[in-house]
Structures are given as C-alpha cells and as structure tokens.
Design a protein around this motif. Sequence first.
Motif, PDB file in Angstrom:
ATOM      1  N   ARG B   3       0.831  -1.187   0.000  1.00  0.00           N
ATOM      2  CA  ARG B   3       0.000   0.000   0.000  1.00  0.00           C
ATOM      3  C   ARG B   3       0.877   1.253   0.000  1.00  0.00           C
ATOM      4  O   ARG B   3       0.624   2.206  -0.719  1.00  0.00           O
ATOM      5  CB  ARG B   3      -0.858  -0.018   1.273  1.00  0.00           C
ATOM      6  CG  ARG B   3      -2.186   0.613   1.024  1.00  0.00           C
ATOM      7  CD  ARG B   3      -3.366  -0.110   1.523  1.00  0.00           C
ATOM      8  NE  ARG B   3      -4.111   0.637   2.522  1.00  0.00           N
ATOM      9  CZ  ARG B   3      -4.089   0.328   3.815  1.00  0.00           C
ATOM     10  NH1 ARG B   3      -3.294  -0.591   4.273  1.00  0.00           N
ATOM     11  NH2 ARG B   3      -4.854   0.962   4.655  1.00  0.00           N
ATOM     12  N   ARG B   7       1.022   4.043  -2.860  1.00  0.00           N
ATOM     13  CA  ARG B   7       0.737   5.438  -2.527  1.00  0.00           C
ATOM     14  C   ARG B   7       1.868   6.347  -2.985  1.00  0.00           C
ATOM     15  O   ARG B   7       1.653   7.410  -3.555  1.00  0.00           O
ATOM     16  CB  ARG B   7       0.529   5.568  -1.018  1.00  0.00           C
ATOM     17  CG  ARG B   7      -0.299   6.774  -0.646  1.00  0.00           C
ATOM     18  CD  ARG B   7      -0.657   6.783   0.819  1.00  0.00           C
ATOM     19  NE  ARG B   7       0.536   6.906   1.637  1.00  0.00           N
ATOM     20  CZ  ARG B   7       0.679   6.318   2.823  1.00  0.00           C
ATOM     21  NH1 ARG B   7      -0.270   5.567   3.293  1.00  0.00           N
ATOM     22  NH2 ARG B   7       1.780   6.482   3.520  1.00  0.00           N
ATOM     23  N   GLN B  11       1.890   9.363  -5.773  1.00  0.00           N
ATOM     24  CA  GLN B  11       2.377  10.713  -5.479  1.00  0.00           C
ATOM     25  C   GLN B  11       3.317  11.227  -6.567  1.00  0.00           C
ATOM     26  O   GLN B  11       3.548  12.426  -6.686  1.00  0.00           O
ATOM     27  CB  GLN B  11       3.108  10.738  -4.132  1.00  0.00           C
ATOM     28  CG  GLN B  11       2.171  10.764  -2.945  1.00  0.00           C
ATOM     29  CD  GLN B  11       2.911  10.563  -1.639  1.00  0.00           C
ATOM     30  OE1 GLN B  11       4.138  10.448  -1.615  1.00  0.00           O
ATOM     31  NE2 GLN B  11       2.170  10.494  -0.548  1.00  0.00           N
TER      32      GLN B  11
END
Lengths: 341, 334
Positions: B3, B7, B11
């Motif tokens: 995860r 993430r 970004q």
Amino acid sequence: MSLLDVQDLSVVFHSKGREDVRAVDGVTFEVRSGEIVGLVGESGCGKSVTSLALMGLLPPRGVKTGGKAIFDNGVDLLRTDQRTMRDLRGREIAMIFQDPLSSLNPVVPIGDQVTEVLTRHRGMKGEAAKKEAELLLDRVGIPDPRRRLKEYPHQLSGGMRQRALIAMAVACRPRLLIADEPTTALDVTIQAQILELLKELVHQDGTAMVMITHDLGVVAGLCDWINVLYAGRVVETAGRHALFAKPTHPYTHGLLSSIPRLDSVRGERLNPIPGSVRDLLPWLEGCAFAPRCDRVTEACVEGPPELTGGAHAFRCVNPVLEESGQDEAALYSREVSGAIE
Amino acid sequence: MLRFIVRRLLQLIPTLLGLSLLLFIWLHRLPGGPETALLGERATPETRAAVREAMGLDDPIFVQYGRFLKQLLTGDLGNSLSEKRPVIDLFLERFPGTIELTVVAMLFAIGLGIPLGYLAAKRRASWLDHMSVGGSLVAICIPIFFLGYLIKAVFAVKLGWFPTFGRQDTTIDATHITGFYVLDGIMTQEWDAALDALWHLVLPGLTLASIPLAIIVRITRASVLEVLNEDYVRTAQAKGLTERRIRGRHVLRNAMLPVVTVIGLLTGGLLSGAVLTETVFSFTGIGQFAAQSIDHRDYPVMMGFILIIAVVYVIVNLIVDISYTFIDPRVRVR
Ligand SMILES: Nc1ncnc2c1ncn2[C@@H]1O[C@H](COP(=O)(O)OP(=O)(O)O)[C@@H](O)[C@H]1O
Ligand SMILES: [Mg+2]
C-alpha cells in the motif's frame, strides 16, 4: 561472603579548558551475595557515575578512576581488561538504567534485543533462543510475550519497556544486578509494580542488587543495607532498620523528614533541605554538607570528617542522636500504596 | 507495505505533471518558439511555417500541452537536431554507460565513505579523523573537472595504470548485448572485455565519487558520533555484547538513517556530475551527450536530459523511502 567490595572508589573527569570534576570521591561499600544494597542521594551526588565505573562503562578517555572494586573471586572491576569485562557484563553483572525508552534500540525488535544476550552468553540460537526469550518476557510479567517479541520499543508502554529491559538483565541469572533509578522515569502506579517485580526476581535467583535512587521511600521496603551518598562520598551507612530508626547524619535526617507524611498536605514536602547539591564545597576543607546544614559548628570546617561509628557509620562531627520515630515498613507501604490511589 | 509503495507511486503523478508543465513552458518561451528548438536557428521561414502547421502550434495552448504530454508518455521526445535521429534512441544507447559509471561511483562513495566515517567517529580526534574531515573538505571544494584532469594526468597519462578515455578498448572484440559493457562481458564470458570495461570505469568512477564520498564520510561521522552517545548503545555494552555486534546492530543501523537519505539525494545529483566527468574522460554516456547538446543548442536533447534527471531523481528517492521503512520501524506505522 562479600560479592562486591568497593574500596575508596573515586572518579575524576578531565576536560580541556575546564576544571576537573570529582564526581565520586572515595566511595566505600560492600555487597554480599543475595543482598539488596541501596545507594541513596540527591541528583548529582555521583550515583550513576559509581555504577558506570563498576560496569566499566565510563567514557574511554578523560576519566581517571581510583580505588578498588573487587568482584567475587578477586577481579578488580576498575582495572581488569575489556575482554574480561565483556564476559562479566550481562552474565555475572547486569544493569538496568533509568530511561527505558532511550535505553532500548528503536530499530531492533524487542525479541532480538533479548535473544542477543542469550546468544552471547548462553550460546542459544534460533528457536531455542526465541523460546527462552518468550519465557523471560513472561517471567517479567509482559502479557502475550510471543507477539511482543516481534514488536519494537515504540509499540510498548513505559512500564512494559522497563520490564523488557529487566528481562534482558536477568536473562543469564547474574550474580549482581545494578539498578540505576529504575523507576524514576515511570508513572507512580507503575513504579511500585516494577519495584515489586525486581524484589521478587532477585529473591528467586539469589541475585544481589545495588538499588540506586534519590528516594528513601524506594529503599525503605527493599534494601537490606543502605548507603547514603553526598557529594561523591558515603556520609552514612547502616542496615535498613537502624537507618530509618536512627538517621544520624543531618543529611540523612533531612532526606527522611522531607518525605511527606500521611497527615501532611498532599504534594507538599515538609522540611526540605535548604540549598542544593550543586553549590557544594569539595570535601577538601571540611564537611561538604556544612553550608546546607542546620547543625553546623566551627568543627565542621576544620577538616573533612571521617566515617566513624562501627557498623552503623556516619561522617559527621555533630550527629543527630535522637530516634526518628519513622517506621520504614510504613514508609514503603505508603510508597507502594500511594501509587495505587 | 504494498500500500505504501502504491501510494508513493501515485504521489509521483503530480510531481511529473508539474515537471512536464515546466518543460512545456520552457519550450514555448524559447526565442523563436518550439519550432526553433526543433529545426535550429538557421531554418528558412517557409520550413518554420510548415512545421508550425504540422505541429499544430496555432492550436489552443491546452490542446498543445495535451499533445505534448501524450508524446512524453509514449517516449517520443522528437529528433535530435545534430544527429537527426530520435532523441529517445540516442539516450537509450548512451544510458547504460552512465548507469555503469554512477553505480561504480556510488560503490566507491558508499564502500569507502561509511567505513571511513565510522572510524573517524570512533577514533575521534585521531590523525585518521583529522585526515577524513580535512580530506573531505578538500574533495568538496575542488571543481570536479579539475580533479578529473588531475587524476587522468597522474594515473592514466603519467603512470599509465589506467586508460585515458572511452568505455572499452576498441581493439578488444567485444560482443555487446545490453549496452552495459561489464555485464555483457560477464554474460558472454568474455572476461577480458568485462575487465577492460571495468578498468575504464575506475578513474571516472573515482572522479565522480569524490563529492558524494566526502559528503557520506561527513554525514556518517556526525551520525555515528551522535549514536555512540545514545543510551541504547550503553545498554548494548552493559549486556556484554561484542564490539562487532554493537557496531552492526546498534550503532550503524541507527547511524545509517540520515546517511540513506543523503545517498538518495546524491545519486540523483550524480547525473549532473556525470556531464563533467564523462567529458573529461571522453566517456560515451548521456552526460557527455548532454554537454554536446548544449554546444549545439540541441533543445530536444536538453529536454530529454532534464526529463531523465528528474525521473531518476524521483525513482531513487522512492527507493530511499522504501528502504527507510525497512530500517526504521517507526516510519512504518505512520
Ligand atoms: N561524562 C562526564 N563528564 C563530566 N562530568 C560528568 C560526567 N558524567 C557525570 N559528570 C558529573 O558527575 C557528577 C555526578 O553525576 P551522576 O553520577 O550522574 O549523578 P547522579 O547521582 O544524579 O546519578 C555530576 O556533577 C555530573 O555533572
Ligand atoms: Mg543518575
């Protein structure tokens, strides 16, 4: 039989451009097998430096130690080589420090920090070491030890961290355990639990313990023998009962009467000793406690007082002679139950 | 964990979008507009008009930006003005050389920097400490091309221990598969070719390593000094652990946290250092190519170089962040 015999221990710190600091100035005490001995004194009186000197953990440079510290079969802890010290540390002599959070490595799981002692001194590896570490955590009262082994220090509470450090210290059933203010950084409620745990563990293993604290209430229910330190020297030494019944040195007297009584207003410290240990005179020209002492006379500054008086000895020319009326059992139970309130 | 990586990858999108926007604005603000960037300054007005037409430069600006993005995403960076070939192909040919060079430089910097920094801290105020601190200051101050010429003059020209230029001796009959010459040599078991390529990497690698090496020595030293004062190191000593165990498990592991961050930043910066180093050692990589593109005002190549630096930076720092979570459990929970 004497397990540790500390004779005239002194530690002086040198640093360039500053005056030498005499942190410990001739401390003498003895620890017998299985006995609990207290070193009590205000902050800055040289308690931690004494314990580090015994462990051989003073900074490698800029420190001069004097005197002797004979352990067990004749090893002088102050003079022996690093290799022997490394073999003794953690196996024969273990230590617990004041701040459990900073004393644990933040990036290594608790389990590894326990098993590394087992690997080093007991040759245990892999699953066997893990199993033993689990038993140790269980022994010091950490619930769900299997899971805790994998956790990191930041995931544990303050009390649990100190328990983990205790587990590491007792992992090899040492002959001597040095506890340097092991409860000072903890919540009051936890303090009493940790003290009880230590008492139980050393009792079971027959381990002798040096309990270092600034709090007479802590030693009251724990120590067989108590040494009161002031400005790097022992100013009074006595068995627990004798010390509490008849504190002879004005400093001990002051410490004892500054412990709040049950009938005192909560939080208010009665009879605090005026001044602080910071503005101490060295022991050169007389009693270092003289500037803060309410019994001071000319005799006090004529020369440093000697330790006198046989078993219950004190370093004072104007000792307090009346009984205190204090009862150490009541003091300790207040320490412990005060915590539970 | 997964995860976290996803993430972090998400970004990247705004970062790269922002960068592409900057590049787009840069191209449009060039004197003479993007068509000059593509055609060079000597193009006739007719060709210019034709290109403006073909590229849709008269379309609304956001349509143009959309098209620009699409090109970037498909790896279409246009044609080089000087080489008349797609920029992306030219870079792909030269990239392996630069990667080999930066990897070697980083190995030098890390492999020498961490032990030196550790020893300097451990033997604080010894001659070794003074040498490391002084030496690293010198290394940071010396301009990299000067250092490069100096190293070349001494070890290649005067002493003749190392080759003076290139990536591999042309007299060696080497088979090239991946473009990574050392790797190719190993894969084809042409050991002389692999060794020769490695030999060509030593001096440029050292030159390029100088600044990161100096910085790693200093950061490691400072970090180790701090960790040596930590209570948990004293606990480790109180447990009677061996020097070795204390060093690896308790000191270095904690001291590495700031070093890893710095290594990430330095690796990105190495590509800029490669421009000078590759030029000094006539080393065929993207740095040398970028330097030439500035001489030739080869805007598509410059744009490609900027883009590559940015992407490498972003990827390296992603790797740093991920490795950080492996070293420091406190980051993981957050
Ligand atoms: N590394 C050091 N360098 C210089 N002085 C020190 C050092 N460590 C302790 N001291 C000094 O030694 C004295 C005793 O300190 P310490 O043993 O820590 O007191 P405490 O009884 O509170 O544990 C203090 O005055 C302290 O300033
Ligand atoms: Mg202390």
